[in-house]
Write a protein that holds these residues in place. Sequence first.
Motif, PDB file in Angstrom:
ATOM      1  N   ALA A  92       0.798  -1.217   0.193  1.00 36.30           N
ATOM      2  CA  ALA A  92       0.083  -0.022   0.061  1.00 36.30           C
ATOM      3  C   ALA A  92       0.969   1.364  -0.112  1.00 36.30           C
ATOM      4  N   PRO A  93       1.762   1.350   0.656  1.00 38.61           N
ATOM      5  CA  PRO A  93       2.520   2.650   0.678  1.00 38.61           C
ATOM      6  C   PRO A  93       3.228   2.834  -0.517  1.00 38.61           C
ATOM      7  N   LEU A  94       3.636   1.949  -1.107  1.00 39.00           N
ATOM      8  CA  LEU A  94       4.486   1.784  -2.521  1.00 39.00           C
ATOM      9  C   LEU A  94       3.559   2.332  -3.628  1.00 39.00           C
ATOM     10  N   TRP A  95       2.324   2.388  -3.501  1.00 37.74           N
ATOM     11  CA  TRP A  95       1.386   2.768  -4.721  1.00 37.74           C
ATOM     12  C   TRP A  95       1.328   4.197  -4.734  1.00 37.74           C
ATOM     13  N   ARG A  96       1.993   4.764  -5.765  1.00 35.15           N
ATOM     14  CA  ARG A  96       2.260   6.151  -6.105  1.00 35.15           C
ATOM     15  C   ARG A  96       2.236   6.918  -4.759  1.00 35.15           C
ATOM     16  N   PRO A  97       3.335   6.763  -3.980  1.00 39.40           N
ATOM     17  CA  PRO A  97       3.533   7.580  -2.607  1.00 39.40           C
ATOM     18  C   PRO A  97       3.532   9.013  -2.659  1.00 39.40           C
ATOM     19  N   ASP A  98       3.114   9.751  -1.828  1.00 38.00           N
ATOM     20  CA  ASP A  98       3.429  11.027  -1.506  1.00 38.00           C
ATOM     21  C   ASP A  98       4.004  11.373  -0.469  1.00 38.00           C
ATOM     22  N   GLN A  99       4.753  10.540   0.349  1.00 30.65           N
ATOM     23  CA  GLN A  99       5.525  10.765   1.431  1.00 30.65           C
ATOM     24  C   GLN A  99       6.840   9.983   1.174  1.00 30.65           C
ATOM     25  N   PRO A 100       7.907  10.236   1.999  1.00 30.87           N
ATOM     26  CA  PRO A 100       9.239  10.122   1.762  1.00 30.87           C
ATOM     27  C   PRO A 100       9.078   8.444   2.173  1.00 30.87           C
ATOM     28  N   ALA A 101       9.907   7.506   1.467  1.00 28.78           N
ATOM     29  CA  ALA A 101       9.914   5.991   1.631  1.00 28.78           C
ATOM     30  C   ALA A 101      10.300   5.965   3.068  1.00 28.78           C
ATOM     31  N   GLN A 102       9.691   4.810   3.653  1.00 26.74           N
ATOM     32  CA  GLN A 102      10.087   4.227   4.956  1.00 26.74           C
ATOM     33  C   GLN A 102      10.656   2.844   4.869  1.00 26.74           C
ATOM     34  N   PRO A 103      11.617   2.638   6.111  1.00 28.63           N
ATOM     35  CA  PRO A 103      12.146   1.152   5.829  1.00 28.63           C
ATOM     36  C   PRO A 103      11.139   0.085   5.810  1.00 28.63           C
ATOM     37  N   THR A 104       9.963   0.292   6.318  1.00 25.95           N
ATOM     38  CA  THR A 104       8.724  -0.815   6.380  1.00 25.95           C
ATOM     39  C   THR A 104       7.995  -0.955   5.397  1.00 25.95           C
ATOM     40  N   ASP A 105       8.146   0.196   4.320  1.00 28.04           N
ATOM     41  CA  ASP A 105       7.274   0.087   3.078  1.00 28.04           C
ATOM     42  C   ASP A 105       7.060  -1.202   2.434  1.00 28.04           C
ATOM     43  N   GLU A 106       8.039  -1.966   2.156  1.00 33.95           N
ATOM     44  CA  GLU A 106       8.055  -3.093   1.445  1.00 33.95           C
ATOM     45  C   GLU A 106       7.953  -4.262   2.047  1.00 33.95           C
ATOM     46  N   ARG A 107       7.505  -4.230   3.442  1.00 33.57           N
ATOM     47  CA  ARG A 107       6.961  -5.352   4.003  1.00 33.57           C
ATOM     48  C   ARG A 107       5.396  -5.061   4.714  1.00 33.57           C
ATOM     49  N   VAL A 108       4.720  -3.840   4.501  1.00 34.31           N
ATOM     50  CA  VAL A 108       3.532  -3.733   5.006  1.00 34.31           C
ATOM     51  C   VAL A 108       2.757  -4.833   4.330  1.00 34.31           C
ATOM     52  N   ALA A 109       1.795  -5.258   5.361  1.00 35.18           N
ATOM     53  CA  ALA A 109       0.906  -6.409   4.805  1.00 35.18           C
ATOM     54  C   ALA A 109      -0.261  -6.077   4.301  1.00 35.18           C
ATOM     55  N   ILE A 110      -0.250  -5.394   3.278  1.00 41.03           N
ATOM     56  CA  ILE A 110      -1.468  -4.901   2.410  1.00 41.03           C
ATOM     57  C   ILE A 110      -1.023  -4.642   0.927  1.00 41.03           C
TER      58      ILE A 110
END
Length: 283
Positions: free
Chosen positions: A257-275
Amino acid sequence: MTDHQDITQDWLSGEGDERRTPTDLHPEIPHPARMYDYYLGGKDNFPADREAAEKVLALGPLVRISALANRAFLGRAVRHLAEQGIKQFLDIGTGIPTAGNTHEAARAIEPDTRVVYLDNDPIVLVHSRALLAGASHGSAVVARADLRDPQGILDTPEVRKLLDSGQPVGLLLLAVLHFIDEQDDPYAIVRRLVDALPPGSMLALSHATGDFATPAEAAKGSALYRNASAQLTMRSHEQVLRFFDGLELAEPGLVTAPLWRPDQPAQPTDERVAIWAGVGRKP
């Protein structure tokens, strides 16, 4: 031509349908919508919801991060659909209203947007109707319906009256399909809904996954929902991707979810968010 404002006012005033405060809230049974509200920091939940939610949150910090990421995806996806010319939305399994609801995000782009919210939880309906009671909300209504009955959704009076069947629709299925188990055939449900929409319609979808957990962790997460009013069925990337069969998947595809066209700086957890989250267009 349908007078959309009159329909909205009839709904809110209680004409033509039962508008009593529901009595089947079952506060003693954890409900996923109220648990989700608790994850987001809301107050519209009961002790049983909080107790069950705390057990899920104990699995790790990614639970709450995933819930917040899903909510943020809603705003970005709705804005994207509105920018593509979508002016009417069917939001199924809406959950308890909080900041940045569909009609608010869409009308920031297109003020004349129409929205039908559908949910089968009485407490969601109570809060949604209260949210929409102000005259400023215009053509947005809420009705009770069950995702497991797609034809019933299509036949809901509010859907038939408020949405123009000749114009593209934004179909939102956000964090709801994981409460539909295999015996209810979630893929057939999505196909039935999408097939009923005109070309140019778009589907925004998010879904819980156990792809980043061990089998034991995923099983424990699902087990914690076993005593709730809806069971949790997590699905893999491949399984979630099947919901977009026949649709043109928008970039960047099906991602967390956070990697779909993000409008915030990347976070270390983005690739492991369970959605898993994505948007597809009906050709």
